[in-house]
Enzyme design. Structure first.
Site, PDB file in Angstrom:
ATOM      1  N   HIS A 229       0.817  -1.216   0.000  1.00 44.53           N
ATOM      2  CA  HIS A 229       0.000   0.000   0.000  1.00 44.53           C
ATOM      3  C   HIS A 229       0.853   1.268   0.000  1.00 44.53           C
ATOM      4  O   HIS A 229       0.323   2.372   0.169  1.00 44.53           O
ATOM      5  CB  HIS A 229      -0.900  -0.042   1.252  1.00 44.53           C
ATOM      6  CG  HIS A 229      -2.070   0.864   1.220  1.00 44.53           C
ATOM      7  ND1 HIS A 229      -2.298   1.826   2.177  1.00 44.53           N
ATOM      8  CD2 HIS A 229      -3.100   0.978   0.348  1.00 44.53           C
ATOM      9  CE1 HIS A 229      -3.406   2.479   1.921  1.00 44.53           C
ATOM     10  NE2 HIS A 229      -3.914   1.989   0.811  1.00 44.53           N
ATOM     11  N   LYS A 231       3.160   4.521  -1.047  1.00 41.28           N
ATOM     12  CA  LYS A 231       3.192   5.522  -2.104  1.00 41.28           C
ATOM     13  C   LYS A 231       4.465   6.335  -1.923  1.00 41.28           C
ATOM     14  O   LYS A 231       4.589   7.095  -0.952  1.00 41.28           O
ATOM     15  CB  LYS A 231       1.988   6.475  -2.026  1.00 41.28           C
ATOM     16  CG  LYS A 231       0.637   5.829  -2.297  1.00 41.28           C
ATOM     17  CD  LYS A 231      -0.066   5.456  -1.043  1.00 41.28           C
ATOM     18  CE  LYS A 231      -1.479   4.969  -1.367  1.00 41.28           C
ATOM     19  NZ  LYS A 231      -2.099   4.294  -0.227  1.00 41.28           N
ATOM     20  N   ASP A 236      16.948  10.670  -8.422  1.00 39.94           N
ATOM     21  CA  ASP A 236      18.341  11.138  -8.455  1.00 39.94           C
ATOM     22  C   ASP A 236      18.994  11.286  -7.082  1.00 39.94           C
ATOM     23  O   ASP A 236      19.867  12.147  -6.906  1.00 39.94           O
ATOM     24  CB  ASP A 236      18.416  12.495  -9.179  1.00 39.94           C
ATOM     25  CG  ASP A 236      18.387  12.340 -10.688  1.00 39.94           C
ATOM     26  OD1 ASP A 236      18.334  11.190 -11.171  1.00 39.94           O
ATOM     27  OD2 ASP A 236      18.405  13.365 -11.380  1.00 39.94           O
ATOM     28  N   HIS A 416      -8.916  11.308   2.001  1.00 43.65           N
ATOM     29  CA  HIS A 416      -8.054  10.134   1.918  1.00 43.65           C
ATOM     30  C   HIS A 416      -6.713  10.360   2.608  1.00 43.65           C
ATOM     31  O   HIS A 416      -5.907   9.433   2.709  1.00 43.65           O
ATOM     32  CB  HIS A 416      -7.845   9.769   0.444  1.00 43.65           C
ATOM     33  CG  HIS A 416      -7.221   8.435   0.208  1.00 43.65           C
ATOM     34  ND1 HIS A 416      -5.963   8.284  -0.349  1.00 43.65           N
ATOM     35  CD2 HIS A 416      -7.658   7.185   0.465  1.00 43.65           C
ATOM     36  CE1 HIS A 416      -5.676   7.007  -0.445  1.00 43.65           C
ATOM     37  NE2 HIS A 416      -6.680   6.305   0.051  1.00 43.65           N
ATOM     38  N   LYS A 418      -3.964  10.561   5.360  1.00 43.46           N
ATOM     39  CA  LYS A 418      -3.741   9.842   6.618  1.00 43.46           C
ATOM     40  C   LYS A 418      -2.712  10.646   7.414  1.00 43.46           C
ATOM     41  O   LYS A 418      -1.516  10.604   7.115  1.00 43.46           O
ATOM     42  CB  LYS A 418      -3.216   8.423   6.367  1.00 43.46           C
ATOM     43  CG  LYS A 418      -4.109   7.582   5.420  1.00 43.46           C
ATOM     44  CD  LYS A 418      -3.596   7.652   4.020  1.00 43.46           C
ATOM     45  CE  LYS A 418      -4.099   6.584   3.074  1.00 43.46           C
ATOM     46  NZ  LYS A 418      -5.441   6.171   3.093  1.00 43.46           N
ATOM     47  N   ASP A 423       0.225  17.655  19.563  1.00 48.16           N
ATOM     48  CA  ASP A 423       0.640  18.857  20.301  1.00 48.16           C
ATOM     49  C   ASP A 423       1.299  19.896  19.400  1.00 48.16           C
ATOM     50  O   ASP A 423       2.091  20.722  19.881  1.00 48.16           O
ATOM     51  CB  ASP A 423       1.590  18.485  21.444  1.00 48.16           C
ATOM     52  CG  ASP A 423       0.940  17.566  22.469  1.00 48.16           C
ATOM     53  OD1 ASP A 423      -0.296  17.530  22.524  1.00 48.16           O
ATOM     54  OD2 ASP A 423       1.682  16.872  23.187  1.00 48.16           O
TER      55      ASP A 423
END
Length: 498
Positions: A229, A231, A236, A416, A418, A423
């Site tokens: 899952h 991403k 370079d 979507h 996450k 604090d």
């Protein structure tokens, strides 16, 4: 066949079926109990096995245990020793001055390093991309300027709009001799992997590989819904991206689903943490191909400080730690990290997630934080693309809101992103949802940013979400009919398996 023979077979066959059913139920029940998993997960599987004869057995054989083939586990152990540790050229950048600073920083850092093997590295720059157009524009510009390599890894690659423009940029890069590699989850990106666009990319020299190949022939040897899952992008040895954005243009992706456009966050990074992101890509690439990728030539903080290419606000000189989680070697690590993060909050804890299906441990941690006076807010979309997740999530609302947790329902699309902000000092962004799948089934990537400046940037974006996310009206919510409550409680029974 006489009458006595017919009577014999008419009674023997049902008796054998009943005996086989009883033996299977007892055997699988004992196996479930001996797995020593959480109470809720154990009870959910026992209920399925008891109340769904034969169907429940098949479901458990397919999805009951986190099975990975022995060859993959062996390769994971080899790859962990190669990649999931700080390379020698990153040792000078390890942040080791927590003893004189924030206790929250030191505790999270120590747990994450022990669990995932990667330390926090100082001297990084970060830009937070909140609009897909800006993210795609920056990514395409970086690919067009690449001289050595472009490594991309996503759960979903969906054709249309800006995703096609990224594919064209990779083809241009490959044509000028840049090493371009794309690693995509076989389930999440299956339509693209079989598409003409993927064939064109391969013909142009772009290496497009599938992660965790899934086929019916493998279903008795491995759990097919264990997915990659992550991403991330590395270019370079200078630039990296990570967050929640799939390679999908929100204007085109699941436009008919009725949940609105998907809202995501991506971070653009420069500095030594690029080396950790490259190591995770190299780890996953080795899993699928057996090919080794060198981790040399990691940029220094001074090199990365001038990498700003857009007007997005930038934070410099930030300690950042990568937490790559997944089943197999450290199956409980990300769950432990999230619990520690929640318990560490002293004044404010804001979380966003599209799929909110917490287990009892997370629920208790959130309630405890609210009861000790922490301003706890969980921002979730009003509607998501999974009915099961939607109902299971709402089953927890009453309990959490009663303890003082503020449930905010986002109506501006499918949120979507996450994110966790603690604090306004520590920020966590990545691919991990607050559900059992992300905790124990998926391979995920989370960035832990120990920087108050970046945490404030994230908190500001979370506040903008809250402008479109009114707080749950608990009294009105309690007046919903018995049928919605029944669906929610029914989904809650199997929520440990979602």
């Amino acid at each position: 066949m006489n009458a006595s023979d017919s009577f014999f077979f008419a009674t023997l066959i049902p008796a054998l079926i009943l005996l086989a059913d009883l033996c299977i139920r007892i055997g699988l029940s004992l196996r479930v109990v001996m797995q020593k998993r959480s109470y809720s997960t154990t009870m959910a599987w026992l209920l399925i096995i008891v109340f769904l004869p034969f169907i429940g057995y098949a479901l458990y054989l397919l999805f009951g245990e986190n099975r990975l083939p022995e060859w993959r586990l062996k390769r994971m152990r080899q790859s962990r020793d190669l990649y999931l540790r700080p390379p020698d050229n990153l040792l000078p950048f390890i942040e080791d001055e927590w003893h004189g600073g924030n206790i929250l920083y030191s505790s999270l850092h120590r747990l994450a390093q022990k669990s995932f093997g990667m330390p926090a590295l100082r001297g990084n720059s970060l830009q937070l991309y909140t609009e897909p157009a800006s993210f795609f524009a920056a990514l395409i510009r970086d690919i067009d300027e690449a001289e050595s390599f472009c490594y991309l890894q996503f759960y979903i690659w969906s054709q249309g709009g800006e995703a096609d423009a990224v594919a064209e940029a990779l083809i241009r890069a490959a044509n000028r001799g840049v090493d371009c590699r794309v690693l995509l989850d076989d389930i999440g990106s299956r339509p693209f992997l079989r598409s003409r666009a993927a064939r064109i990319m391969r013909q142009a020299g772009v290496r497009v590989e599938k992660s965790l190949p899934a086929a019916l022939i493998w279903m008795f040897f491995t759990r097919l819904d264990i997915r990659n899952h992550r991403k991330l992008v590395v270019i370079d040895n200078m630039i990296a991206y990570s967050g929640s954005q799939n390679m999908a243009d929100p204007a085109y992706f699941k436009a008919a689903a009725g949940v609105g456009e998907w809202i995501d966050l991506m971070a653009r990074l420069g500095g030594p943490v690029v080396g950790e992101l490259k190591a995770v890509f190299a780890h996953d690439w080795f899993q699928e191909t057996g090919e080794l990728i060198s981790l040399e030539e990691i940029p220094t903080p001074d090199t990365s400080a001038s990498c700003q290419v857009t007007d997005e606000p930038m934070v410099r000189h930030a300690p950042v730690q990568l937490a790559p989680s997944g089943p197999g070697l450290t199956p409980d690590a990300i769950h432990s990290l999230l619990l520690t993060t929640i318990y560490s909050a002293r004044s404010q804890l804001i979380m966003t997630t599209p799929y909110f299906i917490p287990d009892d441990g997370v629920v208790e941690a959130l309630e405890a934080a609210a009861l000790r006076g922490v301003d706890v807010r969980v921002i979730v979309p009003v509607r998501c693309d999974s009915r099961l997740a939607h109902h299971a999530s709402r089953a927890r609302f009453d309990e959490l809101a009663s303890a003082g947790v503020r449930i905010c329902l986002f109506s501006g699309g499918l949120l979507h992103a996450k994110t966790i902000c603690v604090d306004q000092q520590v920020a966590l962004i990545g691919s991990v949802n607050l559900d059992m799948r992300s905790f124990w089934l998926n391979f995920e990537a989370t960035l832990i940013v120990y920087c108050a400046g970046f945490a404030r940037l994230l908190a500001d974006e979370q506040k903008r979400y809250m402008e479109h996310a009114p707080e749950l009206d608990l009294e009105a919510f309690r007046k919903r009919g018995w049928w919605p409550q029944f669906k929610e409680n029914l989904c809650l029974l199997v929520s440990p398996l979602l």
